[in-house]
Design an enzyme around this catalytic site. Structure first.
Site, PDB file in Angstrom:
ATOM      1  N   HIS A  80       0.843  -1.194   0.000  1.00  0.00           N
ATOM      2  CA  HIS A  80       0.000   0.000   0.000  1.00  0.00           C
ATOM      3  C   HIS A  80       0.877   1.242   0.000  1.00  0.00           C
ATOM      4  O   HIS A  80       1.988   1.226   0.535  1.00  0.00           O
ATOM      5  CB  HIS A  80      -0.981  -0.008   1.173  1.00  0.00           C
ATOM      6  N   ASP A  82      -0.234   4.354   1.009  1.00  0.00           N
ATOM      7  CA  ASP A  82      -0.644   5.375   1.973  1.00  0.00           C
ATOM      8  C   ASP A  82       0.031   5.130   3.319  1.00  0.00           C
ATOM      9  O   ASP A  82       0.544   4.041   3.589  1.00  0.00           O
ATOM     10  CB  ASP A  82      -2.171   5.372   2.140  1.00  0.00           C
ATOM     11  N   ASP A 112       6.317   0.875   7.031  1.00  0.00           N
ATOM     12  CA  ASP A 112       4.905   0.574   6.735  1.00  0.00           C
ATOM     13  C   ASP A 112       4.351   1.576   5.753  1.00  0.00           C
ATOM     14  O   ASP A 112       3.725   2.533   6.156  1.00  0.00           O
ATOM     15  CB  ASP A 112       4.105   0.573   8.050  1.00  0.00           C
ATOM     16  N   GLU A 144      -5.129   1.646   2.212  1.00  0.00           N
ATOM     17  CA  GLU A 144      -5.091   0.453   3.063  1.00  0.00           C
ATOM     18  C   GLU A 144      -5.279   0.827   4.529  1.00  0.00           C
ATOM     19  O   GLU A 144      -5.902   0.099   5.294  1.00  0.00           O
ATOM     20  CB  GLU A 144      -3.753  -0.285   2.877  1.00  0.00           C
ATOM     21  N   GLU A 145      -4.730   1.977   4.905  1.00  0.00           N
ATOM     22  CA  GLU A 145      -4.753   2.365   6.318  1.00  0.00           C
ATOM     23  C   GLU A 145      -6.111   2.910   6.769  1.00  0.00           C
ATOM     24  O   GLU A 145      -6.311   3.145   7.958  1.00  0.00           O
ATOM     25  CB  GLU A 145      -3.670   3.421   6.601  1.00  0.00           C
ATOM     26  N   GLU A 169       4.116  -6.088   3.788  1.00  0.00           N
ATOM     27  CA  GLU A 169       3.966  -5.397   5.080  1.00  0.00           C
ATOM     28  C   GLU A 169       5.124  -5.797   5.984  1.00  0.00           C
ATOM     29  O   GLU A 169       5.675  -6.900   5.855  1.00  0.00           O
ATOM     30  CB  GLU A 169       2.654  -5.816   5.761  1.00  0.00           C
ATOM     31  N   HIS A 356       3.327   2.935  12.589  1.00  0.00           N
ATOM     32  CA  HIS A 356       2.330   3.774  13.269  1.00  0.00           C
ATOM     33  C   HIS A 356       2.916   4.399  14.533  1.00  0.00           C
ATOM     34  O   HIS A 356       2.215   4.642  15.498  1.00  0.00           O
ATOM     35  CB  HIS A 356       1.054   2.984  13.622  1.00  0.00           C
TER      36      HIS A 356
HETATM   37 ZN    ZN Z   1       0.846  -1.376   6.385  1.00  0.00          ZN
END
Ligand code: ZN
Length: 383
Positions: A80, A82, A112, A144-145, A169, A356
């Site tokens: 992903h 984003d 990520d 995706e997030e 990932e 994150h």
């Molecule tokens: Zn991710």
């Protein structure tokens, strides 16, 4: 530093520097199109046929399907584009400026998972279209997030079709073949407000909610008994009561109350069955208490994911990494790619513990092992 590593760092610098936050909060939400365009440019230069699938009417969010070689089958390397929002004050360096220190590359999305793309491209650069018997497909998705809208749209369009898919990932290059699903649901109980001095003047929604919560907790026990799975650290489906709102005053019968909960289903069960069972239970309670009880989904759900222990891709990844495939506690786009008929695993560079978080980083020592691992997978599926 080898030339190929210089290119990786330069590409990652540009990807991290191109902000592409996705969020259900419109104050944070951005498009990913600029990241898609960067990737499309590089991949086209490498000889990939690139196709951009817009995800929003405005085209500011998009998926990229880039294909080297032709024919059916082949391998999909997916990620992903984003990132989650960031809290700038808690970063030691600018989150959008890739910063190398302590043998790590710091930046938003470094682990990520913007970091995966330059490594996948470096792996691909060892191959040419004419050398491949089956295609190598690089897939880059939107949102995706937040909503997983990019992956949902791909699944709906039936694309891409490969024989196998690896989602990069951050798993510290350990193969992952299972995760739980996620549903977020709301229950609204509507009764009738009235003066608190006489219960007959209304029908208390909070008392109805008390019954709803009791019933959900009983159902949670049943799910644990039916769907426990020792592969997971938390070996049973979870149902978390997240928030509740209702009523306005101690001397008024509560007219309406709403509860939000999430439910993370283990593989073996499915979200649709669980939702139908909860809806049925709520219907019974509504009848018993003469209340209106409405169940609704707060977001589109993500299914639980399991790729069989004996599948070709799992066995290959286990052999190449020397690690048994694991389960993880986060959800991915894997169920959507699997829905397309591809064997699917999650396996990529960097650690999910860094994702994150402020000061997110990708370890430099993940780069070469990741490239080698991906090249071996490409050889297996495409040569
Ligand atoms: Zn991710």
């Amino acid at each position: 530093m080898p030339q190929s590593h210089k290119r990786i760092l330069e590409q990652l610098r540009q990807l991290v520097g191109t902000s592409s936050i996705s969020s259900t909060d419109p104050r944070w939400d951005q498009g990913n199109r600029a990241v898609i365009d960067l990737l499309a440019g590089w991949l086209a230069d490498m000889g990939f046929a690139v196709e951009i699938q817009t995800v929003t009417p405005r085209g500011d969010k998009a998926n990229l399907i880039a294909t080297l070689g032709s024919g059916s089958g082949g391998l999909v390397l997916a990620g992903h584009t984003d990132t989650v929002p960031f809290d700038e004050g808690r970063w030691r360096s600018d989150p959008l400026a890739l910063t190398e220190r302590d043998n790590r590359l710091y930046g938003l999305g470094s682990a990520d998972m913007k970091g995966f793309f330059p490594l996948a491209m470096a792996a691909a650069s060892a191959f040419s279209a004419t050398s491949l018997k089956q295609p190598l497909i690089l897939l880059a998705t939107a949102d995706e997030e937040s909503s997983m809208q990019g992956a949902r749209q791909l699944a709906a369009a039936g694309r891409p079709k490969g024989r196998a898919a690896i989602i990069g990932e951050p798993t510290s290059l350990v193969p992952v073949r299972m995760h739980k699903g996620i549903m977020m649901e709301a229950v609204r109980v509507t009764g009738r407000a009235g003066h608190s001095s006489n219960p007959e003047l209304g029908n208390n929604a909070l008392e109805g909610m008390h019954a709803v919560i009791g019933d959900l907790l009983a159902y949670r026990q049943q799910l644990a008994a039916r769907y426990s799975n020792d592969f997971f650290k938390v070996a049973f489906p979870t149902l978390n009561l997240g928030c509740i709102h209702g009523g306005d005053s101690p001397n008024r019968i509560c007219g309406q109350a709403e509860l939000h909960f999430d439910l993370r289903m283990t593989p073996g069960g499915d979200n649709a069955t669980v939702r139908a069972e909860i809806a049925q239970r709520m219907k019974i309670l509504a009848g018993q208490h003469d209340l209106d009880i409405e169940l609704r989904s707060l977001v589109s759900d993500i299914g639980p994911f399991e790729q069989g222990a004996q599948s070709e891709l799992v066995l290959l990844a286990e052999k190449l990494t020397g690690h048994r495939a694991e389960a993880v506690a986060f959800a991915t786009e894997a169920p959507f790619l699997q829905q397309l008929g591809m064997e699917t695993i999650v396996m990529g560079p960097g650690s999910i513990d860094r994702a994150h978080q402020p000061d997110e980083y990708l370890e430099l020592d993940q780069i070469q092992p990741c490239i080698s691992l991906l090249q071996q997978c490409i050889r297996h599926y495409c040569l």
